[in-house]
Design a protein around this motif. Structure first.
Motif, mmCIF file in Angstrom:
data_model
loop_
_atom_site.group_PDB
_atom_site.id
_atom_site.type_symbol
_atom_site.label_atom_id
_atom_site.label_comp_id
_atom_site.label_asym_id
_atom_site.label_seq_id
_atom_site.Cartn_x
_atom_site.Cartn_y
_atom_site.Cartn_z
ATOM 1 N N LYS A 104 0.834 -1.199 0.000
ATOM 2 C CA LYS A 104 0.000 0.000 0.000
ATOM 3 C C LYS A 104 0.872 1.255 0.000
ATOM 4 O O LYS A 104 0.562 2.249 -0.672
ATOM 5 N N SER A 105 1.971 1.201 0.731
ATOM 6 C CA SER A 105 2.847 2.373 0.791
ATOM 7 C C SER A 105 3.490 2.665 -0.560
ATOM 8 O O SER A 105 3.755 3.827 -0.888
ATOM 9 N N SER A 106 3.742 1.625 -1.358
ATOM 10 C CA SER A 106 4.336 1.869 -2.684
ATOM 11 C C SER A 106 3.342 2.599 -3.586
ATOM 12 O O SER A 106 3.736 3.434 -4.407
ATOM 13 N N LEU A 107 2.052 2.286 -3.445
ATOM 14 C CA LEU A 107 1.023 3.026 -4.180
ATOM 15 C C LEU A 107 1.007 4.490 -3.737
ATOM 16 O O LEU A 107 0.967 5.410 -4.572
ATOM 17 N N ALA A 108 1.045 4.696 -2.426
ATOM 18 C CA ALA A 108 1.005 6.056 -1.893
ATOM 19 C C ALA A 108 2.226 6.857 -2.337
ATOM 20 O O ALA A 108 2.114 8.027 -2.720
ATOM 21 N N ARG A 109 3.395 6.228 -2.300
ATOM 22 C CA ARG A 109 4.616 6.931 -2.700
ATOM 23 C C ARG A 109 4.591 7.288 -4.188
ATOM 24 O O ARG A 109 5.086 8.354 -4.583
ATOM 25 N N ALA A 110 4.007 6.414 -4.993
ATOM 26 C CA ALA A 110 3.898 6.713 -6.425
ATOM 27 C C ALA A 110 3.019 7.941 -6.645
ATOM 28 O O ALA A 110 3.304 8.778 -7.509
ATOM 29 N N LEU A 111 1.945 8.055 -5.873
ATOM 30 C CA LEU A 111 1.071 9.223 -5.990
ATOM 31 C C LEU A 111 1.779 10.484 -5.514
ATOM 32 O O LEU A 111 1.623 11.557 -6.116
ATOM 33 N N ILE A 112 2.562 10.377 -4.462
ATOM 34 C CA ILE A 112 3.319 11.536 -3.981
ATOM 35 C C ILE A 112 4.346 11.969 -5.028
ATOM 36 O O ILE A 112 4.541 13.171 -5.270
ATOM 37 N N ASP A 113 4.999 10.998 -5.676
ATOM 38 C CA ASP A 113 5.947 11.326 -6.747
ATOM 39 C C ASP A 113 5.239 12.070 -7.879
ATOM 40 O O ASP A 113 5.790 13.001 -8.474
ATOM 41 N N ALA A 124 3.893 11.302 5.338
ATOM 42 C CA ALA A 124 3.778 12.759 5.411
ATOM 43 C C ALA A 124 5.148 13.407 5.319
ATOM 44 O O ALA A 124 5.300 14.492 4.764
ATOM 45 N N ARG A 125 6.161 12.745 5.870
ATOM 46 C CA ARG A 125 7.522 13.294 5.782
ATOM 47 C C ARG A 125 7.998 13.328 4.338
ATOM 48 O O ARG A 125 8.700 14.252 3.933
ATOM 49 N N THR A 126 7.614 12.300 3.564
ATOM 50 C CA THR A 126 7.979 12.294 2.141
ATOM 51 C C THR A 126 7.275 13.425 1.411
ATOM 52 O O THR A 126 7.879 14.133 0.591
ATOM 53 N N LEU A 127 5.974 13.596 1.702
ATOM 54 C CA LEU A 127 5.233 14.675 1.060
ATOM 55 C C LEU A 127 5.755 16.032 1.511
ATOM 56 O O LEU A 127 5.757 16.994 0.732
#
Length: 221
Positions: free
Chosen positions: A65-74, A129-132
């Motif tokens: 799930k986190s890989s999906l979220a990180r892709a959206l943040i990218d 959130a830290r990535t965003l």
């Protein structure tokens, strides 16, 4: 042998295109669920079901799930970069570039579920959130650079660039949650009068209730 090579190449290209389309569908489906339910309540099973595939097949594209979220943040980072490229052209007026990128980024937030999902992810998942936050820092720095240029080249008032950047970012994300009625004025439904008022006030150009300059000016506080 040559024909076989062309056939294999065509098959590989078709396979890559199917994989790309599946990935795009998965990202959109994940964004819809994230935006609706939040990060913690979203499951890969729900995302897979939404696009009619098995959870195992989805794992082939996104292992978590986190890989999906990180892709959206990218993607949110890329969306901002593309706006900068579109508006910040050689010779462009810095104040106009500033207004263009901010207003259009706000519009994208309201209309693009993928971009909108990143805001919900940031609220729900401290780790991501830290990535965003890194993306938001890039946006803030870019705005500060444009504000300094506008002050130097376009006569923009000498407010603190950081303060103005923070104000613009706060309004941008606030507009995302504002009821549609709050953005309506004189038949406009896209929030344009609000942005005209804000940028008119910041630049000291003066605005009327409709968001149009009245030529009288506004004195600096």
């Amino acid at each position: 042998m040559y024909v076989l090579s062309l056939t294999l190449e065509g098959a590989n290209m078709a396979q890559q295109e199917r994989a790309r389309r599946t990935r795009e569908k998965a990202l959109t489906a994940a964004a819809e669920v994230f935006a609706s339910h939040g990060y913690s309540r979203t499951t890969l099973s729900e995302v897979a079901e939404r696009i009619g595939m098995t959870k195992g097949a989805l794992y082939g594209h996104f292992p978590s799930k986190s890989s999906l979220a990180r892709a959206l943040i990218d993607e949110s980072r890329q969306a901002w970069a593309s706006l900068r490229t579109e508006y910040d052209t050689p010779g462009a007026d810095a104040e106009g570039v500033l207004e263009g990128v901010v207003v259009n980024f706000a519009d994208r937030l309201r209309s693009d579920v993928r971009l909108r999902a990143t805001v919900r992810i940031a609220a729900d998942c401290p780790v991501l959130a830290r990535t965003l936050a890194d993306v938001l820092t890039e946006v803030q720095n870019a705005l500060m650079e444009l504000i300094r240029r506008a002050q130097r080249d376009s006569g923009f008032p000498p407010y603190s660039p950081r303060l103005v950047a923070n104000l613009l970012m706060t309004v941008t994300y606030g507009v995302l949650y504002a009821p549609a009625a709050c953005l309506e004025s004189d038949g406009a439904h896209d929030g344009e009068p609000l942005w005209r008022l804000l940028f008119g006030a910041l630049s000291g150009s003066g605005v009327t209730g409709s968001g149009r300059g009245d030529g009288r000016g506004v004195s600096d506080p």
